[in-house]
Design a protein around this motif. Structure first.
Motif, PDB file in Angstrom:
ATOM      1  N   TYR A 107       0.835  -1.200   0.000  1.00 28.46           N
ATOM      2  CA  TYR A 107       0.000   0.000   0.000  1.00 28.46           C
ATOM      3  C   TYR A 107       0.869   1.249   0.000  1.00 28.46           C
ATOM      4  O   TYR A 107       1.974   1.259   0.532  1.00 28.46           O
ATOM      5  CB  TYR A 107      -0.920   0.042   1.234  1.00 28.46           C
ATOM      6  CG  TYR A 107      -2.054  -0.925   1.119  1.00 28.46           C
ATOM      7  CD1 TYR A 107      -3.241  -0.562   0.484  1.00 28.46           C
ATOM      8  CD2 TYR A 107      -1.934  -2.222   1.599  1.00 28.46           C
ATOM      9  CE1 TYR A 107      -4.272  -1.457   0.348  1.00 28.46           C
ATOM     10  CE2 TYR A 107      -2.966  -3.124   1.461  1.00 28.46           C
ATOM     11  CZ  TYR A 107      -4.130  -2.743   0.834  1.00 28.46           C
ATOM     12  OH  TYR A 107      -5.152  -3.643   0.683  1.00 28.46           O
ATOM     13  N   ARG A 108       0.324   2.283  -0.573  1.00 22.96           N
ATOM     14  CA  ARG A 108       0.923   3.617  -0.542  1.00 22.96           C
ATOM     15  C   ARG A 108      -0.118   4.529   0.085  1.00 22.96           C
ATOM     16  O   ARG A 108      -1.244   4.622  -0.407  1.00 22.96           O
ATOM     17  CB  ARG A 108       1.258   4.073  -1.951  1.00 22.96           C
ATOM     18  CG  ARG A 108       1.905   5.421  -2.017  1.00 22.96           C
ATOM     19  CD  ARG A 108       2.330   5.711  -3.469  1.00 22.96           C
ATOM     20  NE  ARG A 108       2.701   7.087  -3.618  1.00 22.96           N
ATOM     21  CZ  ARG A 108       1.938   8.017  -4.178  1.00 22.96           C
ATOM     22  NH1 ARG A 108       0.759   7.718  -4.656  1.00 22.96           N
ATOM     23  NH2 ARG A 108       2.359   9.253  -4.267  1.00 22.96           N
ATOM     24  N   LEU A 109       0.248   5.174   1.170  1.00 24.21           N
ATOM     25  CA  LEU A 109      -0.663   6.066   1.887  1.00 24.21           C
ATOM     26  C   LEU A 109      -0.146   7.495   1.772  1.00 24.21           C
ATOM     27  O   LEU A 109       1.060   7.729   1.800  1.00 24.21           O
ATOM     28  CB  LEU A 109      -0.733   5.709   3.377  1.00 24.21           C
ATOM     29  CG  LEU A 109      -0.954   4.253   3.763  1.00 24.21           C
ATOM     30  CD1 LEU A 109      -0.957   4.110   5.279  1.00 24.21           C
ATOM     31  CD2 LEU A 109      -2.230   3.724   3.162  1.00 24.21           C
ATOM     32  N   ARG A 110      -1.063   8.421   1.678  1.00 21.70           N
ATOM     33  CA  ARG A 110      -0.705   9.851   1.764  1.00 21.70           C
ATOM     34  C   ARG A 110      -1.249  10.315   3.108  1.00 21.70           C
ATOM     35  O   ARG A 110      -2.454  10.235   3.368  1.00 21.70           O
ATOM     36  CB  ARG A 110      -1.323  10.638   0.623  1.00 21.70           C
ATOM     37  CG  ARG A 110      -0.911  12.096   0.654  1.00 21.70           C
ATOM     38  CD  ARG A 110      -1.525  12.866  -0.506  1.00 21.70           C
ATOM     39  NE  ARG A 110      -1.175  14.263  -0.394  1.00 21.70           N
ATOM     40  CZ  ARG A 110      -0.478  14.930  -1.298  1.00 21.70           C
ATOM     41  NH1 ARG A 110      -0.087  14.333  -2.390  1.00 21.70           N
ATOM     42  NH2 ARG A 110      -0.191  16.193  -1.106  1.00 21.70           N
ATOM     43  N   VAL A 111      -0.358  10.821   3.953  1.00 19.05           N
ATOM     44  CA  VAL A 111      -0.700  11.195   5.325  1.00 19.05           C
ATOM     45  C   VAL A 111      -0.355  12.665   5.530  1.00 19.05           C
ATOM     46  O   VAL A 111       0.691  13.127   5.075  1.00 19.05           O
ATOM     47  CB  VAL A 111       0.088  10.323   6.331  1.00 19.05           C
ATOM     48  CG1 VAL A 111      -0.254  10.694   7.765  1.00 19.05           C
ATOM     49  CG2 VAL A 111      -0.176   8.851   6.088  1.00 19.05           C
ATOM     50  N   VAL A 112      -1.228  13.393   6.209  1.00 16.48           N
ATOM     51  CA  VAL A 112      -0.944  14.777   6.580  1.00 16.48           C
ATOM     52  C   VAL A 112      -0.841  14.866   8.101  1.00 16.48           C
ATOM     53  O   VAL A 112      -1.473  14.098   8.816  1.00 16.48           O
ATOM     54  CB  VAL A 112      -2.016  15.775   6.067  1.00 16.48           C
ATOM     55  CG1 VAL A 112      -2.047  15.807   4.548  1.00 16.48           C
ATOM     56  CG2 VAL A 112      -3.384  15.449   6.627  1.00 16.48           C
ATOM     57  N   ALA A 113      -0.002  15.814   8.554  1.00 16.28           N
ATOM     58  CA  ALA A 113       0.162  16.030   9.989  1.00 16.28           C
ATOM     59  C   ALA A 113       0.509  17.500  10.211  1.00 16.28           C
ATOM     60  O   ALA A 113       0.950  18.192   9.298  1.00 16.28           O
ATOM     61  CB  ALA A 113       1.273  15.136  10.546  1.00 16.28           C
ATOM     62  N   ARG A 114       0.309  17.960  11.435  1.00 19.26           N
ATOM     63  CA  ARG A 114       0.592  19.361  11.748  1.00 19.26           C
ATOM     64  C   ARG A 114       2.098  19.647  11.748  1.00 19.26           C
ATOM     65  O   ARG A 114       2.531  20.706  11.334  1.00 19.26           O
ATOM     66  CB  ARG A 114      -0.013  19.728  13.091  1.00 19.26           C
ATOM     67  CG  ARG A 114      -1.536  19.657  13.038  1.00 19.26           C
ATOM     68  CD  ARG A 114      -2.181  20.321  14.229  1.00 19.26           C
ATOM     69  NE  ARG A 114      -3.625  20.202  14.144  1.00 19.26           N
ATOM     70  CZ  ARG A 114      -4.404  20.957  13.379  1.00 19.26           C
ATOM     71  NH1 ARG A 114      -3.875  21.872  12.619  1.00 19.26           N
ATOM     72  NH2 ARG A 114      -5.706  20.783  13.353  1.00 19.26           N
ATOM     73  N   ASP A 115       2.894  18.675  12.225  1.00 21.00           N
ATOM     74  CA  ASP A 115       4.342  18.806  12.269  1.00 21.00           C
ATOM     75  C   ASP A 115       4.918  17.398  12.403  1.00 21.00           C
ATOM     76  O   ASP A 115       4.167  16.416  12.434  1.00 21.00           O
ATOM     77  CB  ASP A 115       4.787  19.727  13.410  1.00 21.00           C
ATOM     78  CG  ASP A 115       4.164  19.364  14.753  1.00 21.00           C
ATOM     79  OD1 ASP A 115       3.868  18.163  14.981  1.00 21.00           O
ATOM     80  OD2 ASP A 115       3.972  20.264  15.583  1.00 21.00           O
ATOM     81  N   LEU A 116       6.244  17.286  12.492  1.00 23.53           N
ATOM     82  CA  LEU A 116       6.854  15.956  12.578  1.00 23.53           C
ATOM     83  C   LEU A 116       6.477  15.196  13.850  1.00 23.53           C
ATOM     84  O   LEU A 116       6.195  13.992  13.774  1.00 23.53           O
ATOM     85  CB  LEU A 116       8.375  16.045  12.422  1.00 23.53           C
ATOM     86  CG  LEU A 116       8.827  16.299  10.982  1.00 23.53           C
ATOM     87  CD1 LEU A 116      10.333  16.502  10.914  1.00 23.53           C
ATOM     88  CD2 LEU A 116       8.379  15.178  10.058  1.00 23.53           C
ATOM     89  N   PRO A 117       6.434  15.844  15.036  1.00 26.75           N
ATOM     90  CA  PRO A 117       5.972  15.100  16.216  1.00 26.75           C
ATOM     91  C   PRO A 117       4.530  14.585  16.061  1.00 26.75           C
ATOM     92  O   PRO A 117       4.208  13.488  16.512  1.00 26.75           O
ATOM     93  CB  PRO A 117       6.082  16.113  17.359  1.00 26.75           C
ATOM     94  CG  PRO A 117       7.155  17.063  16.913  1.00 26.75           C
ATOM     95  CD  PRO A 117       6.972  17.157  15.421  1.00 26.75           C
ATOM     96  N   ASP A 118       3.674  15.371  15.414  1.00 31.20           N
ATOM     97  CA  ASP A 118       2.306  14.925  15.164  1.00 31.20           C
ATOM     98  C   ASP A 118       2.307  13.729  14.217  1.00 31.20           C
ATOM     99  O   ASP A 118       1.580  12.756  14.424  1.00 31.20           O
ATOM    100  CB  ASP A 118       1.477  16.069  14.578  1.00 31.20           C
ATOM    101  CG  ASP A 118       0.004  15.719  14.431  1.00 31.20           C
ATOM    102  OD1 ASP A 118      -0.558  15.070  15.340  1.00 31.20           O
ATOM    103  OD2 ASP A 118      -0.583  16.100  13.396  1.00 31.20           O
ATOM    104  N   PHE A 119       3.150  13.776  13.167  1.00 29.60           N
ATOM    105  CA  PHE A 119       3.250  12.631  12.258  1.00 29.60           C
ATOM    106  C   PHE A 119       3.732  11.389  12.999  1.00 29.60           C
ATOM    107  O   PHE A 119       3.205  10.299  12.806  1.00 29.60           O
ATOM    108  CB  PHE A 119       4.185  12.934  11.081  1.00 29.60           C
ATOM    109  CG  PHE A 119       4.503  11.701  10.295  1.00 29.60           C
ATOM    110  CD1 PHE A 119       3.528  11.094   9.506  1.00 29.60           C
ATOM    111  CD2 PHE A 119       5.745  11.112  10.381  1.00 29.60           C
ATOM    112  CE1 PHE A 119       3.796   9.935   8.809  1.00 29.60           C
ATOM    113  CE2 PHE A 119       6.026   9.955   9.679  1.00 29.60           C
ATOM    114  CZ  PHE A 119       5.048   9.363   8.899  1.00 29.60           C
TER     115      PHE A 119
END
Length: 160
Positions: A107-119
């Motif tokens: 699988y290939r997922l596209r993920v969004v986060a507020r910043d790197l710690p959130d990711f």
């Protein structure tokens, strides 16, 4: 497969840029009447060329400044239903798209986060805890350019 003429391609490009344009405005732009434009749009919709009109949110403007592509390799394909994984991962709000692919990963997922710690939180607490997740590879998106769609440069240019 439906045959597209130059006006159909112009309509598609115009709708791709702004799907809220009225049939009347599009008709004026391309030298058609409002009913003729509406018939063309309806024909393209009925043929499956147009699949709805979606609103695109700007993730960065909403505070999601980190975008990551994740390659996910399942560890137990035989014991885990692909549909179960897809359903579980699709329920994670930060996961914007789920693509089943061939290659090194499943699988290939596209993920969004507020910043790197959130990711990192999303990865550790949500994605890595899903049943069957084995290897994961993250690629942080640095920049994104808009590429022409399937109509490409060979089609007639759209007038402003």
């Amino acid at each position: 497969m439906i045959e597209l003429d130059a006006i159909d391609r112009q309509l598609l490009r115009a709708l791709t840029q702004d799907a809220t344009q009225s049939a009347g405005a599009l008709g004026r732009r391309f030298g058609l009447s409002q009913p003729a434009t509406w018939r063309r749009i309806r024909r393209l919709t009925e043929a499956g060329v147009l699949k709805g009109r979606r609103l695109r949110l700007d993730a960065e403007a909403l505070g999601f400044t980190v975008r990551v592509f994740l390659g996910v390799k399942l560890s137990r394909k035989g014991q885990l239903s692909l549909e179960d994984f897809e359903r579980a991962v699709s329920a994670i709000p930060e996961v914007q798209s789920v693509e089943h692919v061939l290659g090194l990963f499943d699988y290939r997922l596209r993920v969004v986060a507020r910043d790197l710690p959130d990711f990192e939180r999303v990865l550790r607490r949500r994605i890595m805890t899903l049943p069957g997740v084995g290897e994961v590879e993250a690629n942080v998106l640095l920049s994104e350019e808009r590429r022409p769609g399937p109509l490409g440069a060979e089609a007639d240019p759209v007038r402003p």
